[in-house]
Design a protein around this motif. Sequence first.
Motif, PDB file in Angstrom:
ATOM      1  N   GLU A 183      38.325  46.218  50.497  1.00 22.91           N
ATOM      2  CA  GLU A 183      37.270  45.428  49.855  1.00 22.91           C
ATOM      3  C   GLU A 183      37.346  45.412  48.337  1.00 22.91           C
ATOM      4  O   GLU A 183      36.539  44.770  47.675  1.00 22.91           O
ATOM      5  N   PHE A 184      38.333  46.103  47.759  1.00 22.56           N
ATOM      6  CA  PHE A 184      38.535  46.086  46.308  1.00 22.56           C
ATOM      7  C   PHE A 184      39.626  45.103  45.893  1.00 22.56           C
ATOM      8  O   PHE A 184      39.998  45.041  44.725  1.00 22.56           O
ATOM      9  N   SER A 185      40.155  44.342  46.831  1.00 22.90           N
ATOM     10  CA  SER A 185      41.254  43.414  46.550  1.00 22.90           C
ATOM     11  C   SER A 185      40.837  42.303  45.592  1.00 22.90           C
ATOM     12  O   SER A 185      39.724  41.781  45.676  1.00 22.90           O
ATOM     13  N   SER A 186      41.761  41.961  44.693  1.00 25.49           N
ATOM     14  CA  SER A 186      41.627  40.810  43.793  1.00 25.49           C
ATOM     15  C   SER A 186      42.847  39.928  44.012  1.00 25.49           C
ATOM     16  O   SER A 186      43.884  40.394  44.479  1.00 25.49           O
ATOM     17  N   PHE A 187      42.734  38.650  43.629  1.00 29.45           N
ATOM     18  CA  PHE A 187      43.813  37.704  43.909  1.00 29.45           C
ATOM     19  C   PHE A 187      44.080  36.801  42.711  1.00 29.45           C
ATOM     20  O   PHE A 187      43.198  36.547  41.904  1.00 29.45           O
ATOM     21  N   GLY A 188      45.302  36.305  42.663  1.00 28.61           N
ATOM     22  CA  GLY A 188      45.666  35.378  41.603  1.00 28.61           C
ATOM     23  C   GLY A 188      46.834  34.515  42.007  1.00 28.61           C
ATOM     24  O   GLY A 188      47.568  34.849  42.944  1.00 28.61           O
ATOM     25  N   PHE A 189      46.979  33.402  41.326  1.00 25.28           N
ATOM     26  CA  PHE A 189      48.113  32.514  41.565  1.00 25.28           C
ATOM     27  C   PHE A 189      48.286  31.592  40.382  1.00 25.28           C
ATOM     28  O   PHE A 189      47.365  31.367  39.600  1.00 25.28           O
ATOM     29  N   MET A 233      40.940  35.569  40.864  1.00 23.25           N
ATOM     30  CA  MET A 233      39.694  35.932  41.524  1.00 23.25           C
ATOM     31  C   MET A 233      39.628  37.455  41.431  1.00 23.25           C
ATOM     32  O   MET A 233      40.248  38.160  42.221  1.00 23.25           O
ATOM     33  N   VAL A 234      38.901  37.955  40.427  1.00 22.28           N
ATOM     34  CA  VAL A 234      38.848  39.386  40.153  1.00 22.28           C
ATOM     35  C   VAL A 234      37.655  39.986  40.885  1.00 22.28           C
ATOM     36  O   VAL A 234      36.523  39.534  40.734  1.00 22.28           O
ATOM     37  N   ASN A 235      37.930  41.012  41.651  1.00 20.18           N
ATOM     38  CA  ASN A 235      36.919  41.678  42.451  1.00 20.18           C
ATOM     39  C   ASN A 235      35.871  42.330  41.536  1.00 20.18           C
ATOM     40  O   ASN A 235      36.208  43.122  40.661  1.00 20.18           O
ATOM     41  N   ARG A 236      34.629  41.962  41.739  1.00 24.72           N
ATOM     42  CA  ARG A 236      33.552  42.475  40.882  1.00 24.72           C
ATOM     43  C   ARG A 236      33.360  43.990  41.060  1.00 24.72           C
ATOM     44  O   ARG A 236      32.994  44.678  40.101  1.00 24.72           O
ATOM     45  N   LYS A 237      33.604  44.516  42.263  1.00 24.53           N
ATOM     46  CA  LYS A 237      33.486  45.966  42.462  1.00 24.53           C
ATOM     47  C   LYS A 237      34.508  46.702  41.598  1.00 24.53           C
ATOM     48  O   LYS A 237      34.206  47.758  41.050  1.00 24.53           O
ATOM     49  N   GLN A 238      35.709  46.152  41.493  1.00 18.82           N
ATOM     50  CA  GLN A 238      36.737  46.754  40.646  1.00 18.82           C
ATOM     51  C   GLN A 238      36.308  46.715  39.179  1.00 18.82           C
ATOM     52  O   GLN A 238      36.475  47.681  38.455  1.00 18.82           O
ATOM     53  N   LEU A 239      35.790  45.570  38.747  1.00 18.72           N
ATOM     54  CA  LEU A 239      35.341  45.446  37.353  1.00 18.72           C
ATOM     55  C   LEU A 239      34.209  46.425  37.067  1.00 18.72           C
ATOM     56  O   LEU A 239      34.207  47.106  36.041  1.00 18.72           O
ATOM     57  N   ASN A 240      33.238  46.494  37.985  1.00 22.35           N
ATOM     58  CA  ASN A 240      32.083  47.372  37.787  1.00 22.35           C
ATOM     59  C   ASN A 240      32.460  48.845  37.810  1.00 22.35           C
ATOM     60  O   ASN A 240      31.794  49.672  37.187  1.00 22.35           O
ATOM     61  N   SER A 241      33.532  49.187  38.526  1.00 27.72           N
ATOM     62  CA  SER A 241      33.972  50.586  38.594  1.00 27.72           C
ATOM     63  C   SER A 241      34.614  51.030  37.287  1.00 27.72           C
ATOM     64  O   SER A 241      34.742  52.225  37.029  1.00 27.72           O
ATOM     65  N   GLY A 242      35.062  50.069  36.486  1.00 27.47           N
ATOM     66  CA  GLY A 242      35.725  50.386  35.233  1.00 27.47           C
ATOM     67  C   GLY A 242      37.217  50.647  35.385  1.00 27.47           C
ATOM     68  O   GLY A 242      37.908  50.897  34.411  1.00 27.47           O
TER      69      GLY A 242
END
Length: 171
Positions: A82-88, A139-148
Amino acid sequence: MRKKTHGSPRITDIWAFKSSRSKKRYIVEVEGYEHEFYGLKFYWKGVEKSKNRYSLLTNDYEPRRIIRSCIEIMLDYFRRNEFSSFGFIAAPDLAKDIVDKPVPNGNRRFGFYKKLMLRLFGDNVFLHCADISNKFYLMVNRKQLNSGKITLNKIEQRINETYMGEFTINA
Protein backbone atom coordinates in the motif's frame (compact mmCIF):
# COMPACT_ATOMS: atom_id res chain seq x y z
CA MET A 1 9.59 -12.62 -15.37
CA ARG A 2 12.10 -10.53 -13.44
CA LYS A 3 15.47 -9.17 -14.48
CA LYS A 4 18.02 -7.10 -12.59
CA THR A 5 19.92 -4.28 -14.26
CA HIS A 6 23.66 -4.84 -13.78
CA GLY A 7 25.24 -2.23 -11.53
CA SER A 8 21.88 -0.74 -10.55
CA PRO A 9 19.39 -1.28 -7.72
CA ARG A 10 16.65 -1.28 -10.37
CA ILE A 11 14.68 -4.47 -10.90
CA THR A 12 12.45 -4.90 -13.95
CA ASP A 13 9.40 -7.16 -13.95
CA ILE A 14 8.14 -8.19 -17.36
CA TRP A 15 4.41 -8.69 -17.81
CA ALA A 16 2.57 -9.71 -20.97
CA PHE A 17 -1.07 -9.66 -22.00
CA LYS A 18 -3.04 -10.27 -25.15
CA SER A 19 -5.66 -7.86 -26.40
CA SER A 20 -9.05 -9.55 -26.62
CA ARG A 21 -9.96 -7.32 -29.56
CA SER A 22 -6.88 -7.20 -31.82
CA LYS A 23 -5.29 -10.42 -30.48
CA LYS A 24 -1.95 -8.58 -30.29
CA ARG A 25 0.42 -9.31 -27.41
CA TYR A 26 1.70 -6.41 -25.36
CA ILE A 27 4.71 -6.26 -23.08
CA VAL A 28 4.69 -4.16 -19.90
CA GLU A 29 8.00 -3.44 -18.22
CA VAL A 30 7.66 -2.42 -14.58
CA GLU A 31 10.90 -0.92 -13.27
CA GLY A 32 11.16 -1.09 -9.50
CA TYR A 33 13.11 1.58 -7.64
CA GLU A 34 13.76 2.36 -3.99
CA HIS A 35 10.92 3.40 -1.69
CA GLU A 36 8.32 1.27 -3.51
CA PHE A 37 8.40 3.39 -6.65
CA TYR A 38 7.47 1.73 -9.97
CA GLY A 39 7.83 3.06 -13.50
CA LEU A 40 5.71 1.47 -16.22
CA LYS A 41 6.48 1.18 -19.93
CA PHE A 42 4.56 -0.79 -22.52
CA TYR A 43 4.70 -1.66 -26.21
CA TRP A 44 3.27 -4.04 -28.78
CA LYS A 45 5.41 -7.19 -28.95
CA GLY A 46 5.55 -6.96 -32.74
CA VAL A 47 7.86 -3.92 -32.49
CA GLU A 48 10.03 -4.95 -29.54
CA LYS A 49 13.28 -4.56 -31.52
CA SER A 50 12.45 -1.02 -32.64
CA LYS A 51 14.13 1.91 -30.90
CA ASN A 52 10.74 3.67 -31.23
CA ARG A 53 8.74 0.78 -29.70
CA TYR A 54 7.14 3.01 -27.05
CA SER A 55 6.03 5.58 -29.65
CA LEU A 56 4.73 3.36 -32.43
CA LEU A 57 0.96 3.30 -32.83
CA THR A 58 -0.85 0.10 -33.78
CA ASN A 59 -3.90 1.97 -35.14
CA ASP A 60 -6.14 -0.64 -33.55
CA TYR A 61 -7.99 2.12 -31.69
CA GLU A 62 -7.99 0.36 -28.33
CA PRO A 63 -5.87 2.56 -26.04
CA ARG A 64 -8.34 2.33 -23.16
CA ARG A 65 -8.13 -1.48 -23.13
CA ILE A 66 -4.34 -1.41 -23.22
CA ILE A 67 -4.03 1.28 -20.54
CA ARG A 68 -6.62 -0.55 -18.43
CA SER A 69 -4.40 -3.66 -18.51
CA CYS A 70 -1.48 -1.53 -17.32
CA ILE A 71 -3.68 -0.12 -14.55
CA GLU A 72 -4.54 -3.65 -13.44
CA ILE A 73 -0.83 -4.34 -13.13
CA MET A 74 -0.40 -1.16 -11.07
CA LEU A 75 -3.26 -2.25 -8.82
CA ASP A 76 -1.60 -5.63 -8.32
CA TYR A 77 1.54 -3.89 -7.01
CA PHE A 78 -0.59 -1.59 -4.85
CA ARG A 79 -2.57 -4.50 -3.35
CA ARG A 80 0.71 -6.16 -2.38
CA ASN A 81 2.17 -2.94 -0.99
CA GLU A 82 0.00 0.00 0.00
CA PHE A 83 3.04 2.32 -0.07
CA SER A 84 3.54 1.90 -3.84
CA SER A 85 3.96 4.96 -6.06
CA PHE A 86 3.93 5.01 -9.86
CA GLY A 87 5.30 7.00 -12.75
CA PHE A 88 5.66 6.99 -16.50
CA ILE A 89 6.90 9.09 -19.35
CA ALA A 90 4.51 9.53 -22.26
CA ALA A 91 6.47 8.52 -25.35
CA PRO A 92 6.53 11.25 -28.00
CA ASP A 93 4.33 10.99 -31.05
CA LEU A 94 6.26 10.20 -34.20
CA ALA A 95 6.21 12.89 -36.89
CA LYS A 96 4.37 10.60 -39.33
CA ASP A 97 1.53 10.18 -36.81
CA ILE A 98 0.84 13.88 -36.33
CA VAL A 99 1.05 15.20 -39.90
CA ASP A 100 -2.72 15.25 -40.33
CA LYS A 101 -3.61 15.56 -36.65
CA PRO A 102 -1.39 18.11 -34.89
CA VAL A 103 -1.81 18.18 -31.13
CA PRO A 104 -0.75 20.65 -28.46
CA ASN A 105 2.76 19.92 -27.17
CA GLY A 106 3.18 17.20 -29.83
CA ASN A 107 1.98 14.41 -27.56
CA ARG A 108 -1.48 12.87 -27.42
CA ARG A 109 -0.51 10.23 -24.86
CA PHE A 110 0.39 12.59 -22.02
CA GLY A 111 -2.98 14.36 -21.95
CA PHE A 112 -4.83 11.05 -22.20
CA TYR A 113 -2.81 9.47 -19.37
CA LYS A 114 -3.17 12.51 -17.14
CA LYS A 115 -6.96 12.71 -17.50
CA LEU A 116 -7.41 8.97 -17.07
CA MET A 117 -5.21 8.68 -13.96
CA LEU A 118 -6.89 11.63 -12.24
CA ARG A 119 -10.33 10.26 -13.08
CA LEU A 120 -9.59 6.69 -11.97
CA PHE A 121 -7.44 7.33 -8.90
CA GLY A 122 -8.47 10.78 -7.69
CA ASP A 123 -6.12 12.52 -5.29
CA ASN A 124 -6.89 10.94 -1.91
CA VAL A 125 -4.29 8.15 -2.07
CA PHE A 126 -1.87 9.63 -4.61
CA LEU A 127 -0.47 13.08 -5.17
CA HIS A 128 -0.53 13.59 -8.95
CA CYS A 129 2.56 15.42 -10.21
CA ALA A 130 3.93 16.13 -13.64
CA ASP A 131 6.73 17.62 -15.64
CA ILE A 132 4.68 18.70 -18.64
CA SER A 133 7.64 19.72 -20.80
CA ASN A 134 9.20 16.24 -20.45
CA LYS A 135 5.83 14.40 -20.44
CA PHE A 136 6.69 12.81 -17.09
CA TYR A 137 3.75 11.85 -14.85
CA LEU A 138 3.89 10.67 -11.24
CA MET A 139 1.39 9.27 -8.80
CA VAL A 140 3.18 9.66 -5.46
CA ASN A 141 1.75 7.71 -2.56
CA ARG A 142 0.56 10.14 0.11
CA LYS A 143 1.40 7.67 2.92
CA GLN A 144 5.01 7.66 1.73
CA LEU A 145 5.09 11.47 1.61
CA ASN A 146 3.50 11.77 5.06
CA SER A 147 5.98 9.27 6.53
CA GLY A 148 8.85 11.51 5.47
CA LYS A 149 10.65 8.62 3.72
CA ILE A 150 10.37 10.50 0.46
CA THR A 151 9.90 14.09 -0.63
CA LEU A 152 9.15 15.59 -4.01
CA ASN A 153 12.65 17.12 -4.02
CA LYS A 154 14.25 13.70 -3.45
CA ILE A 155 12.12 12.16 -6.18
CA GLU A 156 13.03 14.94 -8.60
CA GLN A 157 16.74 14.54 -7.77
CA ARG A 158 16.57 10.77 -8.28
CA ILE A 159 14.76 11.14 -11.61
CA ASN A 160 17.38 13.62 -12.82
CA GLU A 161 20.17 11.22 -11.81
CA THR A 162 18.51 8.22 -13.42
CA TYR A 163 17.54 9.88 -16.69
CA MET A 164 20.34 12.46 -16.78
CA GLY A 165 17.89 15.21 -17.53
CA GLU A 166 16.38 18.37 -16.23
CA PHE A 167 13.07 17.26 -14.80
CA THR A 168 10.99 19.60 -12.67
CA ILE A 169 8.04 18.13 -10.81
CA ASN A 170 4.97 20.29 -10.31
CA ALA A 171 2.28 19.12 -7.92
